[in-house]
Design a protein around this motif. Structure first.
Motif, PDB file in Angstrom:
ATOM      1  N   SER A 491       0.830  -1.214   0.000  1.00 16.30           N
ATOM      2  CA  SER A 491       0.000   0.000   0.000  1.00 16.30           C
ATOM      3  C   SER A 491       0.861   1.259   0.000  1.00 16.30           C
ATOM      4  O   SER A 491       0.558   2.225  -0.703  1.00 16.30           O
ATOM      5  N   GLY A 505      -9.203   1.479  -3.327  1.00 15.26           N
ATOM      6  CA  GLY A 505      -8.117   0.575  -3.696  1.00 15.26           C
ATOM      7  C   GLY A 505      -7.234   0.241  -2.504  1.00 15.26           C
ATOM      8  O   GLY A 505      -6.899  -0.920  -2.263  1.00 15.26           O
ATOM      9  N   GLY A 509      -7.191  -3.485  -0.992  1.00 13.18           N
ATOM     10  CA  GLY A 509      -5.912  -4.192  -1.117  1.00 13.18           C
ATOM     11  C   GLY A 509      -5.432  -4.741   0.210  1.00 13.18           C
ATOM     12  O   GLY A 509      -5.035  -5.906   0.312  1.00 13.18           O
ATOM     13  N   GLY A 513      -5.171  -8.662   1.034  1.00 12.65           N
ATOM     14  CA  GLY A 513      -3.859  -9.215   1.384  1.00 12.65           C
ATOM     15  C   GLY A 513      -3.926  -9.997   2.685  1.00 12.65           C
ATOM     16  O   GLY A 513      -3.462 -11.139   2.768  1.00 12.65           O
ATOM     17  N   ASN A 552      -2.490  -8.094  -2.756  1.00 12.87           N
ATOM     18  CA  ASN A 552      -2.755  -6.714  -2.351  1.00 12.87           C
ATOM     19  C   ASN A 552      -2.520  -5.759  -3.526  1.00 12.87           C
ATOM     20  O   ASN A 552      -3.379  -4.934  -3.851  1.00 12.87           O
ATOM     21  N   LEU A 553      -1.363  -5.891  -4.198  1.00  9.05           N
ATOM     22  CA  LEU A 553      -1.052  -5.012  -5.330  1.00  9.05           C
ATOM     23  C   LEU A 553      -2.136  -5.088  -6.397  1.00  9.05           C
ATOM     24  O   LEU A 553      -2.674  -4.070  -6.841  1.00  9.05           O
ATOM     25  N   VAL A 555      -5.279  -6.371  -6.311  1.00 16.00           N
ATOM     26  CA  VAL A 555      -6.617  -5.922  -5.881  1.00 16.00           C
ATOM     27  C   VAL A 555      -6.655  -4.395  -5.779  1.00 16.00           C
ATOM     28  O   VAL A 555      -7.615  -3.762  -6.223  1.00 16.00           O
ATOM     29  N   SER A 556      -5.593  -3.789  -5.206  1.00  8.84           N
ATOM     30  CA  SER A 556      -5.544  -2.328  -5.106  1.00  8.84           C
ATOM     31  C   SER A 556      -5.697  -1.695  -6.480  1.00  8.84           C
ATOM     32  O   SER A 556      -6.452  -0.732  -6.662  1.00  8.84           O
TER      33      SER A 556
END
Lengths: 584, 91
Positions: A491, A505, A509, A513, A552-553, A555-556
């Motif tokens: 993030s 986002g 994220g 994650g 995380n990356l 989905v963000s």
């Protein structure tokens, strides 16, 4: 700091050495040891008092006025915990090559910090990581709440582990119960941090760094000299010793020490697990709140860059020494193999450490000869017992104790400050009383500090007296890296480098994650779930962290794009990102 | 340095700065993969090479060399970025 402050600190040091030497010269080594260990606490307290100040900016971010070499020492001692000092060499002595992900994993993360995080965090002008996340999420309080919750989960487990280490060290060397030691540790960190917040803590950490590294090196240099590996320098000179050790291991039917991928790392096996495990430790390092918070304290961006360089240099002084320590200890152990049991139990260091349970000698097959499997050791013995194994003079053991205590306390202090600032600035000032005066804020800060330290002290002593609870604490500390890799690291990096990231986002994220990280680490680490196997490599709990990092990356990015991307961000958020991109 | 840091020109200079910074970041992150990953891939080869009187290279790489490379990379980055900052600010 002023010249007067410097002189006062030097004077305190001189008094300390004079008193300890005077007592030692009377021949009473126990009293001298006790005075040396407790006296070191007074040095730190003196530094905290000399450096104290009353402004809120000093309390929160040390007035943003710390230079490169001091912040480097502070970064290093903030990072190196009691476990780094006491247990890391031992972990390598047990795991051989398969323990080395700890060495590269807990160092090379600072490269990522230097290139992608530290200078920008400093330029952002925020005070805390949750504040950074909230500002980046267009002042959405939900983002700050999630961030502050993560900060507390990660830092509390870590602090508990530090107080356990403090308790054990004080207990082991002074013969008082470790539970009391843990409370003593929490009382001491309250004193350091309560006097002047970050400004005091940073300078105490600087002092503690030099004490801990000198302690680590004094024992190492003397043991290395005794082992004859000064040809020309211990870090390059142990080749012959290692060859002898490995030949001995093979003759006893063991795998050689440096044989790769022979033992499990964090529940996984194979080269892929080794590399991914190291990578997750690196990515996790830079997502830990108490590591990130250090980057707020520096004078300017230039200092942030060089400061991280000095930080890693100072960390490396211990981390590249630990593997050599491990070999020295393992060599000493290997000398006991094949020895008659009677003779082995007469060895000085075995006699000394047998009652503590750190070394166990048990002639299982009753043949009167000690086999490798009949001599077992706890990883803490490698550093703590080193002076005895190589027959060093008694006060080396005291120096090691003072160093270990400095390592545990410096990290505890950093953690406590991060949580205090989090509770004061991210919760009290943000949600409860935004109009609080500066003086009131600092007093709220001090109250929070005492409260948090007492709770951590209780958890720490619980961990010491209850082995099951202690097991959970140890597991959680390892997982903290996975959680940081799953939440803060991606993030923060995305927030700096991609304007398109918006509030939905960021939050999606972090949640995604964590949702991917938690079931796997809990399942494999706690409930005996079988780890996933990729091409013959078992993926352990730490190595798994690479998956939630990318989740995380991705989905963000996807959620940000769906919800309008950059257009979703108000002008002040765009300006916030732009400011971080300015030179200087 | 003759960069005029006013108005439009200033904005352009800053955009140019950020473009260069991104290139430097990518280059340094690629260099970082050497100590972090690449050095530890050819284990089968490096474990049979012994240096300094008997230290296996795969061990030495992970126990010493990788960390030292990391330190050098950070100082090199700080030096290069520092120069870029000065250039753009005309100090």
């Amino acid at each position: 700091m002023g010249l007067g402050g410097k002189n006062a600190i030097i004077a305190v040091f001189v008094c300390y050495f004079a008193v300890v030497a005077a007592i030692a010269s009377t021949g009473n080594t126990f009293v001298a040891s006790a005075v040396a260990v407790f006296g070191s606490l007074f040095i730190y307290l003196a530094v905290a008092l000399i450096m104290r100040s009353h402004a809120a900016a000093d309390f929160y971010v040390a007035g943003r006025d710390i230079g490169a070499i001091p912040i480097g020492s502070s970064i290093a001692s903030n990072w190196m915990s009691g476990a780094s000092f006491v247990s890391m060499a031992g972990a390598i002595a047990l795991l051989g090559f398969d323990g080395l992900p700890y060495i590269i994993g807990w160092t090379l993360g600072y490269c990522i910090a230097a290139f992608m995080i530290a200078p920008f965090i400093r330029k952002s002008g925020t005070y805390t990581v949750p504040e950074f996340i909230e500002t980046r999420a267009a002042n959405w309080s939900v983002a700050r709440l999630i961030a502050v919750l993560m900060l507390f989960i990660v830092s509390f487990t870590y602090l508990t582990a530090q107080l356990v280490a403090t308790g054990v060290i004080i207990g082991r060397f002074l013969g008082i119960p470790a539970v009391i030691g843990a409370f003593l540790g929490s009382a001491v960190v309250i004193l350091f941090a309560g006097t002047g917040g970050w400004r005091s803590v940073v300078w105490v950490q600087v002092t503690q760094y030099w004490i801990l590294i000198i302690a680590y090196w004094v024992a190492f240099i003397i043991a290395a000299f005794a082992a004859g590996i000064f040809n020309p320098w211990p870090h390059f000179g142990y080749g012959e010793l290692l060859s002898q050790l490995e030949a001995r291991e093979v003759s006893f039917g063991l795998l050689p020490f440096t044989e790769p991928f022979a033992r499990a790392f964090a529940g996984g096996t194979g080269q892929l697990n080794w590399i991914l495990g190291a990578l997750v430790l690196m990515l996790g390092t830079v997502g830990l709140p108490h590591v990130l918070s250090q980057f707020y304290l520096v004078r300017d961006v230039r200092t942030a860059r060089y400061g991280v360089g000095w930080g890693l240099t100072f960390i490396a002084l211990l981390y590249v020494t630990a593997p050599v320590y491990a070999i020295l200890a393992r060599y000493a152990f290997s000398q006991v193999w094949g020895m008659p049991a009677e003779q082995a139990s007469q060895l000085g260091w075995i006699q000394k450490w047998l009652p503590t349970g750190l070394v166990k000698l048990n002639d299982l097959n009753a043949d009167g000869i000690i086999q490798p499997a009949e001599l077992s050791f706890h990883k803490d013995i490698v550093v703590i017992g080193m002076p005895d194994m190589w027959g060093l003079i008694w006060f080396i053991a005291v120096i090691v104790a003072v160093g270990g205590l400095a390592a545990a306390l410096s990290t505890a202090n950093g953690l406590l400050m991060v949580m205090t600032v989090g509770a004061t600035r991210d919760i009290y000032k943000r949600f409860i009383n935004p109009k609080a005066s500066e003086i009131k804020e600092i007093w709220i800060g001090r109250t929070m500090l005492v409260l948090l330290a007492v709770i951590a002290g209780i958890l720490g002593s619980l961990a010491i007296s209850d082995p099951t609870f202690s097991k959970y604490v140890a597991l959680l500390v390892g997982w903290a890296f996975v959680f940081a890799t799953a939440s803060f690291t991606p993030s923060v990096i995305l927030g700096i480098f991609w304007k398109g990231l918006n509030r939905y986002g960021v939050v999606a994220g972090m949640i995604a994650g964590m949702a991917v990280a938690l079931p796997y680490v809990a399942g494999v680490g706690l409930f005996g779930m079988e780890p996933i196997v990729i091409a013959g490599n078992k993926i352990g709990t730490i190595a798994w962290g690479i998956v939630p990092f990318f989740v995380n990356l991705i989905v963000s990015i996807i959620v940000s794009l769906i919800t309008g991307g950059e257009k979703q961000n108000p002008p002040e958020t765009i300006r916030f990102v732009d400011e971080m991109k300015m030179p200087g | 340095m003759g960069i005029d840091v006013k108005g439009k020109k200033k904005e352009e200079a800053y955009r140019e700065y950020w473009r260069k910074l991104k290139v430097i970041t990518v280059v340094w992150m690629l260099l970082w993969t050497i100590p972090a990953i690449l050095l530890h891939i050819p284990i089968e080869t490096t474990k049979s090479i012994r240096i300094f009187n008997g230290i296996p290279l795969h061990w030495f790489n992970a126990a010493f060399l990788a960390v030292v490379i990391g330190i050098l990379l950070i100082f090199a980055y700080a030096f290069v970025m520092d120069r870029l900052d000065r250039e753009i600010l005309g100090k």
